[in-house]
Design a protein around this motif. Structure first.
Motif, PDB file in Angstrom:
ATOM      1  N   ARG A 224      18.105  21.039  83.784  1.00  0.00           N
ATOM      2  CA  ARG A 224      16.890  20.358  84.263  1.00  0.00           C
ATOM      3  C   ARG A 224      16.026  20.044  83.043  1.00  0.00           C
ATOM      4  O   ARG A 224      15.479  20.951  82.405  1.00  0.00           O
TER       5      ARG A 224
ATOM      6  N   LEU B 179       6.477  18.561  84.048  1.00  0.00           N
ATOM      7  CA  LEU B 179       7.212  19.401  85.009  1.00  0.00           C
ATOM      8  C   LEU B 179       8.654  18.921  85.032  1.00  0.00           C
ATOM      9  O   LEU B 179       8.866  17.725  85.225  1.00  0.00           O
TER      10      LEU B 179
ATOM     11  N   GLN C 101      19.758  25.053  86.046  1.00  0.00           N
ATOM     12  CA  GLN C 101      19.690  24.877  87.498  1.00  0.00           C
ATOM     13  C   GLN C 101      20.586  25.885  88.220  1.00  0.00           C
ATOM     14  O   GLN C 101      20.565  25.956  89.443  1.00  0.00           O
TER      15      GLN C 101
ATOM     16  N   THR D  93      11.174  15.708  83.934  1.00  0.00           N
ATOM     17  CA  THR D  93      11.945  14.842  84.839  1.00  0.00           C
ATOM     18  C   THR D  93      11.331  14.797  86.230  1.00  0.00           C
ATOM     19  O   THR D  93      11.665  13.938  87.039  1.00  0.00           O
ATOM     20  N   ASP D  94      10.445  15.713  86.548  1.00  0.00           N
ATOM     21  CA  ASP D  94       9.738  15.685  87.846  1.00  0.00           C
ATOM     22  C   ASP D  94       8.483  14.822  87.668  1.00  0.00           C
ATOM     23  O   ASP D  94       8.287  13.829  88.369  1.00  0.00           O
TER      24      ASP D  94
ATOM     25  N   ALA E 149       2.239  21.340  94.210  1.00  0.00           N
ATOM     26  CA  ALA E 149       2.264  20.482  93.020  1.00  0.00           C
ATOM     27  C   ALA E 149       1.092  20.806  92.086  1.00  0.00           C
ATOM     28  O   ALA E 149       1.263  20.865  90.865  1.00  0.00           O
TER      29      ALA E 149
END
Ligand code: AMP
Ligand code: MG
Length: 396
Positions: free
Chosen positions: A138, A50, A57, A142-143, A164
């Motif tokens: 993004r 994710l 962005q 990175t999540d 999530a």
């Protein structure tokens, strides 16, 4: 069997032991749409990255930062990328108009927000300032990265957790089972809301209240019924309840009157009826019928709810995998007196100054109960306290 006075702590332990089998039920899988307030039974790892791909962005222009080494840079616009489009390639010396969430094209390394740009007469985009690579991009993963922990076992699922789980594409999750609870209110005076009150009758408030309390504490309420003070009717209802539920809660019929249907029926079937050193909620009983535990609460609405808070709530929460119910230590805003040799649970209201106990103590005051947000838990050996003294409150 009837025995003497029991302390609250002793009865809590007795109830906890009786309800321990509720913890041993198997994990189940539920669709995400039914997962709210359920407790995750296993750790969940992210099955995908994710964000899943590198995306913008901002609404703006995707560029190569090197193409802006001298400003203003004037770059021909190669096309438009919307969210949902497949990834494209940026030609050297060009810009691609891009929308938030669209894949950043190969070859681009930054996005300039549309408000920092203008279009010249020839349809090229004019960029006044330089940009560092990575701006408003993004990056994938990175999540959270595929294979990394997403949510730990024991998480009580709230909307943010559902977000999530849905974001990584999961459709169902393993959860702790919810104890199935049946509720039987007893009393020949009871009428279900929606019916007509005849002489001497009142609406049944314990049934709906106990059902709400059980649901709020992780239970699946499978049956809510009421019966007259008639042993045959009660036995029939109980027989059904123990077939569909893991726990039965009853209200009424456990005191010292002439028509105590719960006590009179369950007593000869191995039920244990005791006087617990508490107020309200002194008359308590337990039984096991066909392997199903039964907790019998007194009928006064305040007594029934206090009984639930003290005895059923901790056990249900533990079985559902919920954290213990919240309590706090706060100062009293007024003096109070408490009965000797009984743990007292007083209704009260909490604010920034502390807790204010209610004056009217009657266990029938159901409208008054609705204005309380805590129970003050006053130990059995305390008979008076002064404003400023610290007391434990159970948050309702
Ligand atoms: P009992 O414990 O059966 O002696 O009932 C004590 C008091 O609580 C009586 O005034 C009852 O009318 C009242 N009561 C009993 N059950 C309920 C109920 N389900 N809803 C509201 N009040 C009740
Ligand atoms: Mg009754």
């Amino acid at each position: 069997m009837t025995s003497g006075r029991r302390s609250v702590e002793e009865h809590e332990q007795h109830v906890a032991a009786l309800l321990r089998p509720l913890h041993e039920k198997n994990t189940s899988r539920v669709p995400l749409a039914h997962a709210l307030h359920r407790t995750l039974a296993e750790n969940i790892d992210a099955p995908i990255d994710l964000p899943p791909f590198r995306n913008s962005q901002m609404d703006g222009y995707a560029v190569r930062a090197d193409d802006l080494s001298s400003t203003p840079a004037i770059l021909p616009v190669q096309g438009v990328l919307a969210a949902g489009d497949a990834v494209a390639a940026l030609a050297p010396g060009h810009a691609l108009k891009i929308m938030t969430g669209a894949p950043v094209p190969d070859g681009a390394d930054a996005v300039i927000p549309v408000e920092d740009t203008r279009i010249d007469g020839a349809g090229s985009v004019v960029l006044e300032r330089r940009v560092t690579p990575g701006t408003y991009v993004r990056e994938a993963g990175t999540d959270v990265r595929a294979g990394e922990p997403l949510l730990p076992a024991g998480t009580v699922l709230a909307a943010r957790h559902i977000a999530a789980l849905a974001a990584v594409g999961l459709t169902a999750v393993p959860v702790r089972p919810r104890p199935r609870v049946a509720i039987i209110s007893t009393g020949s005076e009871l009428v279900t809301a929606g019916g007509e009150l005849g002489p001497g009758q009142i609406f049944n408030s314990n049934g709906p209240a106990l059902a709400a309390s059980a649901s709020a504490n992780g239970a699946d309420v499978v049956d809510v019924d009421h019966c007259h003070d008639d042993p045959d009717e009660f036995v029939k209802m109980l027989d059904h309840a123990v077939k569909v539920a893991d726990l039965v809660l009853t209200s009424g019929g456990v005191s010292k009157g002439d028509f105590e249907v719960v006590k009179d029926t369950l007593g000869p079937r191995g039920g244990e009826f005791v006087s617990v050193a508490m107020q309200p909620g002194g008359p308590q009983g337990t039984a096991v019928i066909d392997g199903v535990p039964i907790l019998t609460f007194p009928g006064n609405p305040v007594s029934a709810l206090v009984s639930f808070e003290v005895f059923a709530r901790p056990a249900l929460r533990a079985a559902a995998g919920y954290p213990p119910a919240p309590s706090r230590i706060v100062p009293l805003t007024a003096d109070l007196t408490s009965v000797a040799d009984r743990r007292q649970f007083l209704r009260g209201r909490l604010d920034e100054n502390g807790v204010t106990p209610f004056r009217g103590h009657g266990s029938h005051l159901v409208a008054g109960l609705a204005t309380a947000d805590v129970l003050l838990d006053i130990p059995a050996d305390i008979t008076s306290l002064e404003a400023g003294d610290l007391v434990k409150v159970l948050i309702l």
